[in-house]
Structure formats: C-alpha cells, structure tokens
Design an enzyme around this catalytic site. Structure first.
Site, mmCIF file in Angstrom:
data_model
loop_
_atom_site.group_PDB
_atom_site.id
_atom_site.type_symbol
_atom_site.label_atom_id
_atom_site.label_comp_id
_atom_site.label_asym_id
_atom_site.label_seq_id
_atom_site.Cartn_x
_atom_site.Cartn_y
_atom_site.Cartn_z
ATOM 1 C CB SER A 136 13.244 39.899 20.501
ATOM 2 O OG SER A 136 14.231 39.863 21.399
ATOM 3 C CE LYS A 137 12.600 47.965 20.477
ATOM 4 N NZ LYS A 137 13.044 48.742 19.161
ATOM 5 N NE ARG A 138 15.919 38.904 24.421
ATOM 6 C CZ ARG A 138 16.217 37.853 23.822
ATOM 7 N NH1 ARG A 138 17.631 37.580 24.002
ATOM 8 N NH2 ARG A 138 15.535 37.017 23.181
#
Ligand code: GLU
Length: 513
Positions: free
Chosen positions: A259-261
């Site tokens: 994900s974006k993380r």
C-alpha cells in the site's frame, strides 16, 4: 470449460475509482502478455458502474498509465472493437437483456423484502445458534401472478438468482490455484439487479465477459470469493464458464499487503520517480511469474512470447524496491543515448532550469529548456555516457547534471567540498587549481577529455602533489562538488570559456585571488 480451440480473449477491467496501482498494473501485464503469447485479444473494459467513486479523470489516468507501460489493447476505449461499448455504463441495455433471459429461463425471481425486513431477519439470525445463512428465500416461491401484480403496481423490488435446489459445492480448476471448491453455504440467492434497475458487480461482470467472448479471466485473488457466485450466474444464463486464473497478493517487504505506506503505489508515481516503463513491466511481470526460475532481465518480446499461466505461482509476491532500482539501472545502462534523452526530458528540463526533481517548472523555463534541447541535441546525447553507468532512477538527473547547465557561473558551491578540498590545510589547492587552469587555457591542446586529463595528471609530478590533490580542486571548481560524473568527460562537453570562468569565480570566492 472453454473450448481449447477458441481464440483466446482476455480482459483487464479496472474500476476508475482511483489510479492504476501496482497490483492492477501486474494484472494488466499478465492479461496483455498472455494474449500476445497465445495470439489472442486483449480487451480493456472500464467498470464504471459506481457513480459515486468513478471519475472521468481516473479513466484518463488509467489509460495514460497503460500507454506509458506500453500495454496496447486490441479492443476498448479509444480503439473500439466489435464487442463494445467498453464502458459498463454504456452497456445497460445488455444487462437488461440478460435479466430478461434469466426471467425467461426461470432463473431469477423478484424479491420485495425491504431493507428493514432483511436487516431485522439478519440480526435475529445472528443472535441465534447457527448464525445468518443468507437470504431466507421468502420471495422465492411467491405466486407468479402475485409477483407480476406487485411489480405492475410499482412495488420496489430487486431480482435474485434462483440458485438451483440442491446445488452442491461449486468447483472449478483455477489456472493458478488449481482445484478450488466452495461449500454450498455461499450459494445465497444473490441479488443480480437492484431496486433502481442497476446490475450488481457480479452480474455485470458475467454479462460482459460472456458477451465479449472472454475465454480466460485473469484477475487478483481478492475476487476469488466472487468466482463461485459468477459461475452460478454463467450457469443460469446458459453460457460457457471461462477459465479463471487468480493472482496472488503483492506484499510489501514487511509482509503486509502493498500500500501507500510502502512508498510509491501507483504507476504514475513510478513514472514521477524516474522508473522506466520497460523496467516496470519486467519487474512487475516477475511478481508471480518466472521465465525459468532464474532469468531476471526479460524484455517485452520475450515476455510476450514466453508468458504462460503454468508458470504463475500462487505464492504471494514481495515487492522489493531494491531489486526494482537495480533493474531500472540496468535498463538505463542499456537503453542508449537517444532513448535516454527522450525518456529523461522532464528531468533534463529541470536540470536546465536549476529546479529540483520534484519542483515545478514554469512555462518560460520549459520553453527555454525545449529550445536548448533542439538547438544542441548532441550536447544532450553527450550527457548520457556521463551518467549511464551509475544512474538508478531518472529523477536523479537534476541533482547530478545541473552543473552542466550553469554556463560560466558556479551556481551552487557545496560548502563541505570547499572545506574538505579547497580549504584543506596544507593541500595547496590554490596552486593546483591555478596549474590546471593553465592547462585548460592552452588553446593548442585539443578540447577533448583524454589529452586534457593527461596534461592535468602530469601536474601531479610537476607540482610534487598527490594526484587526488591536483584533480579534486578542479572538480569542485567546475562541478561545485567533490562528487560528480567523470570530470574530463564533463569538461569536454562544456565550453572552454565557461570552464575557465568557473575556475576564476571559485578562485576569487575561496582564495580571494
Ligand atoms: N473491476 C474490478 C476491479 O477493479 C475487476 C473485476 C474483474 O476483474 O473481474 O477490481
């Protein structure tokens, strides 16, 4: 199952509710490569039935990402095709036809239960032993005449699939997961058409895949639980069930779903960070597929020739950015100057304007850079060998090559380099710089890297100084930094007058001379 001799037709079916992410891009690549390897068709279908979350802008972003990756589609938006339209919102009549077909076959029934009634039943069932086992089929056996009368009276209703009595487990052979069996409990009489007449996701997908003649459904395994439901719909419609291939998840290095993380997640961001489409396609293709278990650099042609579902693994794939960086560097090294200049234009323009990689370019700055590029293409091509071996991402270009655009000025003189090289105690940097200047000022010597380097190196003996102490001051004076691309190759590309002016400028600033 599908007829072995049928032409392969696959589709990538993004919902334009956001950008194209890594997982979606890999799904697109597998569909595309599979179509190419099998001599089949690759269809792009936009699943825009969610009016709240789908936007026109996202459609464009997805199409651009597909184009940037070089995933050309045979049918779909912009190119058309015989099975269109390719936007679900433009296919409403086909869902109505399919509903009609199901009605005629007795495979659906109208359900008049209200949301409140259903919620109450669910809550009651959940409180009891055994829990909620799906819709209790209240409307399934309504008297047909009564059902028609209620519809005609305008009573709100949905259409539910009449799952055949005693339909046991639903089984299929997934091309990646192998034999899959879903227990009978999932065989709820699911809704296919909502109160407002819109198709549910599962219904629309099956109608489209059937009407478009899709032979293989290759998609993320987040859709695995939809598959038994979709198979029931195929059966109810009396259509062939395609082959399914569900792709495992892509995980971040920490083992969690990517994900974006984990940094960049959308294709667009990878472009902005200076990754090459060829490297991205190669890298993403290997997240779950392998050519032979060891080859890592695989070009498009090979991928499109060799891709097969047999070599797709059901193990989760790990997104390893270090590997992507390495791969990108390899592609940069091999791409050649022309392709490099073309791919690097946004960053070369920033280097020209003295703007950071993520900085905005004004229109004037862009125009000036574009004019410079067309005025002296050879200079730009000449920059490639300076960095080809070391560049990992194209967005490093502004930081690495800005000095090549300074003209006679030294626009950024790194303080640390000044302290460590030019002002170093007892290093005689001023002397070295002056001697190098004399060499570079000699018009009899060809303005070429090799003779200039040779003459400057000879100063080491003449001045009785270590070679490094002779050359580093020159590097700082010309490049503004003790770390730079190869010095004499850089100097050769610059104008003699500019190089001398830079040396004078730094000499004055640092030594006051
Ligand atoms: N539109 C769905 C999605 O974006 C894909 C549906 C499918 O591949 O069957 O997740």
């Amino acid at each position: 199952m599908t007829d072995e001799n049928k032409k392969v037709r696959v589709r990538f079916a993004p919902s334009p509710t956001g950008r194209l992410h890594v997982g979606g891009a890999r799904t697109a690549i597998y569909n595309w490569a599979f179509a190419r390897a099998m001599g089949g068709d690759f269809i792009l279908r936009i699943e825009d039935t969610d009016p709240e979350r789908s936007t026109e802008e996202n459609v464009q972003v997805i199409l651009n990402a597909m184009k940037w990756l070089g995933l050309d589609w045979d049918e779909g938006p912009e190119v058309g095709g015989g099975a269109g339209p390719y936007f679900q919102t433009q296919r409403m009549d086909t869902y109505a036809e399919a509903l009609e077909r199901l009605r005629k076959r007795g495979s659906v029934y109208p359900c008049f239960c209200t949301k409140e009634e259903l919620d109450a039943k669910r809550a009651k069932a959940e409180a009891e032993e055994g829990g909620y086992a799906g819709y209790d089929r209240t409307c399934r056996d309504l008297d047909p005449a009564e059902a028609v009368a209620r519809i005609e009276a305008g009573e709100p209703h949905v259409w539910r699939l009449r799952v055949p009595e005693g339909r046991g487990a639903i089984e299929f052979d997934d091309a990646v997961y192998g034999h899959v069996s879903f227990p009978a409990e999932v065989m709820d009489d699911m809704i296919v058409v909502r109160t407002d007449g819109s198709p549910t996701y599962n219904f629309a997908v099956v109608c489209d895949d059937a009407n478009m003649g899709v032979t293989h459904v290759i998609r993320g395994d987040d859709h695995l639980s939809n598959t038994p439901r979709q198979i029931l719909i195929y059966e109810a419609l009396g259509f062939d069930v395609p082959t399914f291939a569900h792709l495992s998840m892509i995980l971040g290095p920490d083992g969690k779903k990517l994900s974006k993380r984990h940094g960049a997640a959308s294709v667009e961001e990878f472009f902005e960070r200076g990754y090459l489409p060829d490297a991205m396609v190669n890298f993403l293709a290997l997240l779950g597929w392998s050519l032979d278990g060891e080859t890592t650099l695989i070009d498009r042609e090979t991928l499109c020739r060799e891709f097969s579902l047999e070599r797709v693994t059901k193990k989760d794939a790990v997104f390893d950015e270090t590997k992507l960086d390495w791969m990108n560097g390899q592609y940069i090294k091999d791409m050649g100057a022309n392709a490099w200049v073309q791919a690097s234009t946004p960053w070369l323009f920033r280097a020209h304007a003295g703007v950071a990689a993520d900085g905005e370019l004004t229109c004037e700055a862009r125009d000036a850079a574009a004019a410079d590029l067309s005025a002296r293409p050879d200079f730009y091509l000449g920059l490639y060998p300076l960095v080809a071996e070391r560049l990992v991402r194209l967005d490093e270009i502004p930081a690495k090559l800005a000095f090549m655009f300074w003209g006679p000025e030294v626009r950024e003189l790194d303080e640390k380099s000044v302290a460590k090289v030019l002002k170093k105690e007892g290093a005689r940097a001023d002397e070295a710089l002056a001697a190098c200047r004399t060499v570079l000022a000699d018009e009899d010597r060809a303005w070429k890297a090799a003779p200039l380097e040779e003459a400057c190196r000879a100063l080491s003996e003449k001045l009785d100084m270590k070679l490094k102490l002779v050359l580093q001051p020159l590097r700082v004076a010309v490049c503004g930094n003790m770390v730079s691309p190869p010095l004499f190759e850089s100097i050769e590309l610059l104008e003699r007058a500019d190089v001398l002016a830079r040396i004078d400028h730094v000499t004055k600033e640092v030594f006051g001379g």
